[in-house]
Design an enzyme around this catalytic site. Structure first.
Site, PDB file in Angstrom:
ATOM      1  N   CYS A 185     -54.610  86.768  27.166  1.00 45.00           N
ATOM      2  CA  CYS A 185     -55.478  88.065  26.700  1.00 45.00           C
ATOM      3  C   CYS A 185     -55.927  88.691  28.167  1.00 45.00           C
ATOM      4  CB  CYS A 185     -56.821  87.303  26.083  1.00 45.00           C
ATOM      5  SG  CYS A 185     -58.070  88.388  25.467  1.00 45.00           S
TER       6      CYS A 185
ATOM      7  N   ASP B 162     -58.936  89.187  28.898  1.00 42.72           N
ATOM      8  CA  ASP B 162     -60.260  88.834  29.060  1.00 42.72           C
ATOM      9  C   ASP B 162     -60.216  88.546  30.685  1.00 42.72           C
ATOM     10  OD1 ASP B 162     -62.419  86.692  29.534  1.00 42.72           O
ATOM     11  OD2 ASP B 162     -62.743  87.529  27.334  1.00 42.72           O
TER      12      ASP B 162
ATOM     13  N   ARG C   4     -62.156  86.542  32.306  1.00 45.34           N
ATOM     14  CA  ARG C   4     -62.594  85.150  32.605  1.00 45.34           C
ATOM     15  C   ARG C   4     -61.205  84.398  32.614  1.00 45.34           C
ATOM     16  NH1 ARG C   4     -66.534  84.449  27.677  1.00 45.34           N
ATOM     17  NH2 ARG C   4     -64.796  85.362  26.798  1.00 45.34           N
TER      18      ARG C   4
ATOM     19  N   HIS D 160     -57.769  81.778  24.248  1.00 54.57           N
ATOM     20  CA  HIS D 160     -58.833  81.259  25.021  1.00 54.57           C
ATOM     21  C   HIS D 160     -60.104  81.400  24.109  1.00 54.57           C
ATOM     22  CE1 HIS D 160     -61.031  84.905  25.589  1.00 54.57           C
ATOM     23  NE2 HIS D 160     -59.853  85.503  25.563  1.00 54.57           N
TER      24      HIS D 160
ATOM     25  N   CYS E 294     -62.962  84.652  22.386  1.00 56.56           N
ATOM     26  CA  CYS E 294     -62.077  85.852  22.434  1.00 56.56           C
ATOM     27  C   CYS E 294     -62.827  86.660  21.473  1.00 56.56           C
ATOM     28  CB  CYS E 294     -60.609  85.719  22.008  1.00 56.56           C
ATOM     29  SG  CYS E 294     -59.659  87.163  22.121  1.00 56.56           S
TER      30      CYS E 294
END
Length: 876
Positions: free
Chosen positions: A629, A631, A633, A693, A696
């Site tokens: 992803c 993302d 993080r 993760h 999400c």
């Protein structure tokens, strides 16, 4: 149920002086209402199960030792009641020691039964002394290869001796004599005893594997009880004259006498009994702890694993209790007592919750030995011998052999087995210790130094420990190198003494003064001699992400780093080739970026410049395609411990892989497919990982999206996640889940299911399907829980219609991927636990974590309960 820490140092000694009327509950006792000792239904049921296993095993071990049969029952009662009340491992069941079968049989032959009982008393007193001196943990310091080798040698000796009884004969005095006498025994035997023995062994093997519902119902009956009972019934009709158990009257029970014989030999016998009984008990206690922890971590819906407090064994207390039990057993004419893996594992698997199950099993054995003597005398000796022979065979554990082989300790294991078989238990353990010491010294002294040359640069590799013994060999290899040469020295070992350090340091100083470029690295290729600032950094050089908390110990705080970086940029002169100061002044949002770039150029670039130059010259050759992803993080290089050139990474919203037909129909979305084709066909990666993760946002949007949502670019992209949503809501697919617990909410369930669904999309691509079919490409599923900083690997098993298909196993630190090995189909297989097909996920059924038993959550395949199952691990 409240839990208690059994560690002695953590509880006040005054607690043990409380009166029984005080109402204060002691450690390990079950909950009660106004009673000191309560018995739950689970404890009662487990005690009956263990009793049904303990009676035939106790009689069989007495037969194997050529001891009075009643002595086995005496030890079973004392092991259950005394150790159950006093022991430090509440769920461990003690009784006649299988590990001491050979030793006790030899003592009876040498000194007689009454002196053997006195030796047992002495061994018990010595156990009490060692337990009081807190020596239990020290006993576990013996190499596992020696311990398991000794137990395996004892198991082989037991099996050889009992084979003679199964064939209708009598065992000899030693394992070597038993092996020599086998050919003659095979030539002269009556068919009745072998037939009953073979029937017993067959039932022991097949009983837990009976198919269907009937097999599941019958499987609740212990295999040992079923095998001996059925063999007894068959013998009653088919072989009425076969040798059977002959229990003497309790009035004729023999008690110990003062030992007579050479003092040194008697002391050696006492020490041998103490050592074997203590090691067997302590190892079994540790194994029970692991089994209990595994049961507590089982899924909530797994009815086969009732909840129980996870109590770590107090080994010192357990050793003292074993000493008390052996002292009493010797005084009352019983066999040596120790904790048993077979009885203990049956106790835990039967659902025992406290020490009440252990105590009650001893009570049932006492009642049976008093009132069921007639029933016990129907048991054929051949059936009991076959039962004990199988116990001996199981003591040669294949998992232990694999472990010692992987750790290069097999010579120690084999030497201990041979020593036990040829020279006895104590001498066999001594031989194992000697071999272990010699092997350790050999590894310490054996260092292999190799020199190679490529493109004018030399590589010196030193494999092994660098002690003063290796200095001459290392100095000769370094002395042959040309003056001023460029050399990389790889030290592939875990220890370097002062002599080796000075030899390398002096050579490096000389070569550097002559213009040489010397790089000293460890096994992973990282530099050993680095600048002080780099050497003390707690982070990998190529992961300088902006929130490194390891820099918080600097003179300035994290909040002042960005302003100071901006000030430093503002002080640059107009002629400076660096970034203009107006860039930082006019764009405050760039301060963080500039600070990171400056930090990279200052601390990281000097360390990775050589590696990046090599990659630039040779081109990229990554081993993995990593689809994850976007993302912020999710830092892929950090969670996979990878560096430049390791991963070919594709990131998008929701780690989605559009299927080929969807891309063709829509006329777009080819970017992911192009990356897959390039990685598989051009770069020829070895594996592809789809990583989801926790938390999400794409999955949250899918769950909360309304049908009339505007068709923005984001929603047009998220439509590729719709199959994941349909899969989660379908009753035709089992839930993807994390081993040991249910997903916390619907979002986490969808995140897990999405990884499984995207792997299916991935297999639909022609290039991927072709490589997977050829066995040259592996597909992995991965889930990263951001809040826990914990990675999980996907396992996929072929569903039998009643078990789960997809389970994410926790990746443990320092654990080899034993239970998550890639299969030929490109999936990962391992220990599974999950929900069965037909279970409705939360969006349709409204159910979630904590569903009641019977809602479809069950356990999948299980491994040996006394063997610690290693979690899977992964590295880029």
């Amino acid at each position: 149920m409240p839990t208690f820490d059994p560690t002695r140092n953590d509880r006040p000694s005054s607690r043990w002086r409380l009166s029984r009327a005080s109402g204060v509950k002691r450690p390990h006792s079950p909950p009660h209402a106004g009673r000191r000792f309560g018995v739950s239904n689970a404890d009662l049921s487990a005690s009956v199960t263990v009793f049904l296993i303990a009676v035939p095993m106790s009689l069989g071990l007495a037969v194997a030792m050529d001891a009075p049969l009643a002595a086995g029952l005496v030890s079973a009662v004392i092991g259950g009641v005394v150790v159950g009340l006093l022991g430090g491992s509440p769920l461990q069941v003690s009784g006649p020691s299988a590990g001491l079968t050979v030793v006790t049989a030899e003592l009876i032959q040498l000194y007689g039964w009454r002196t053997t009982c006195a030796i047992t008393v002495g061994a018990g007193l010595l156990q009490i002394l060692l337990g009081s001196l807190k020596a239990a943990r020290s006993a576990l310091a013996v190499s596992p290869a020696i311990v398991h080798g000794a137990l395996a040698g004892i198991g082989v000796a037991i099996a050889l001796a009992q084979l003679h009884i199964v064939l209708g004969g009598s065992p000899q005095n030693s394992a070597l004599d038993n092996a020599r006498a086998l050919p003659a025994q095979f030539q002269h035997f009556s068919p009745a005893a072998p037939a009953i023995g073979i029937l017993t062994i067959t039932l022991l093997i097949l009983w837990p594997r009976l198919p269907g519902r009937a097999g599941a119902a019958l499987g609740r009956i212990p295999a040992a009880l079923a095998a001996v009972a059925l063999a007894t019934a068959v013998a009653a009709f088919a072989a009425p004259h076969i040798a059977r158990v002959d229990l003497p009257s309790w009035r004729a029970h023999v008690l110990p006498e003062l030992p007579h014989g050479p003092a040194a030999a008697l002391a050696t016998a006492v020490f041998t009994v103490m050592l074997v009984a203590s090691l067997e008990s302590l190892l079994a206690a540790v194994a029970v702890d692991k089994l209990t922890a595994g049961r507590a971590a089982a899924p909530p819906g797994d009815s086969s694993a009732p909840s129980a407090p996870v109590v770590r064994s107090d080994l010192e207390r357990e050793l003292r209790a074993q000493g008390v039990a052996n002292s009493l057993a010797g005084l009352l004419g019983g066999l040596p007592v120790s904790g048993g893996a077979v009885r203990s594992s049956a106790n835990v698997r039967a659902g025992a919750r406290s020490r009440a199950a252990t105590v009650l099993h001893g009570v049932w054995v006492l009642l049976a030995s008093l009132f069921l003597v007639t029933v016990l005398e129907w048991l054929p000796l051949a059936a009991l011998a076959a039962l004990v022979m199988m116990v001996g065979v199981q003591m040669v554990n294949i998992a232990h052999i694999r472990n010692v082989h992987r750790h290069r300790e097999f010579p120690v294991y084999a030497a201990t087995i041979l020593g036990v078989l040829l020279a006895g238990v104590l001498k066999g353990v001594a031989i194992g210790i000697v071999v272990a010491v010699v092997l350790a010294l050999h590894r310490l002294a054996h260092t292999r130094v190799t020199v190679s040359e490529r493109d004018g640069r030399y590589a010196v590799t030193a494999r092994g420990q660098l002690t003063f013994l290796a200095v001459p060999r290392l100095s000769r290899a370094l002395g042959r190198l040309p003056d001023g040469a460029d050399v990389t020295v790889e030290l592939d070992g875990s220890f370097m003494d002062h002599a080796a350090y000075e030899a390398i340091q002096d050579w490096q100083t000389t070569q550097t003064a002559l213009g040489g470029n010397i790089v000293i690295t460890g096994r992973a290729g990282g530099r050993i001699a680095e600048p002080a600032s780099a050497a003390h950094s707690c982070c990998r050089p190529w992961t300088p992400w902006r929130n490194h908390h390891c820099h918080s110990a600097d003179a300035v705080g994290a909040d002042t780093v960005v302003p100071l970086a901006a000030a430093a940029l503002a002080r640059e002169t107009p002629d400076s080739p660096t970034v203009p100061s107006t860039f930082a002044a006019e764009r405050p949002g760039a301060h963080r970026l500039l600070s990171g770039l400056s930090s990279f150029q200052r601390t990281t670039a000097p360390l990775v410049r050589e590696e990046l130059a090599r990659l630039a010259a040779e081109g990229q050759r990554p081993s993995q395609l990593f689809i994850t992803c976007a993302d912020s993080r999710l830092v892929t290089s950090m969670i996979t411990a990878s560096g430049p050139g390791d991963l070919f990474t594709v990131r998008n919203v929701g780690n989605l892989v559009p299927p080929p037909e969807t891309a063709e129909a829509s006329g777009g979305d080819d970017s992911v497919a192009a990356a897959i084709e390039y990685a598989v066909d051009v770069l020829e990666v070895e594996s592809i990982t789809v990583c989801g993760h926790s938390g999400c946002g794409a999955m949250q949007a899918l769950l909360n999206g309304a049908p009339d949502s505007p068709r923005t670019p984001l929603w047009r992209w998220l439509r590729h996640g719709s199959p994941s949503l349909r899969r989660m809501r379908s009753r035709h697919h089992s839930w993807a889940r994390i081993a040991g617990r249910l997903p916390t909410d619907a979002v986490e369930q969808l995140c897990l299911t999405n990884v499984v669904q995207q792997l299916e999309h991935l297999r639909a691509h022609d290039s991927v399907a072709r490589r997977v079919a050829a066995g040259t490409l592996q597909l992995h599923g991965m889930y990263f829980h951001v809040g826990e900083a914990q990675a999980y690997l996907l396992t996929e098993g072929a569903s039998s219609g009643t078990g789960p298909d997809e389970v994410f196993l926790r990746v443990a630190p320092h654990a080899p991927p034993e239970h998550a090995a890639p299969s030929r189909s490109g999936t990962l297989h391992g220990q599974t636990a999950g929900s069965g097909p037909g279970s409705a996920p939360w969006p349709d059924s409204g159910t979630g974590p904590g569903a009641a038993p019977g809602d479809g959550h069950g356990a999948g395949s299980r491994s040996d309960p006394l063997q610690p199952a290693s979690d899977a691990s992964v590295g880029a």
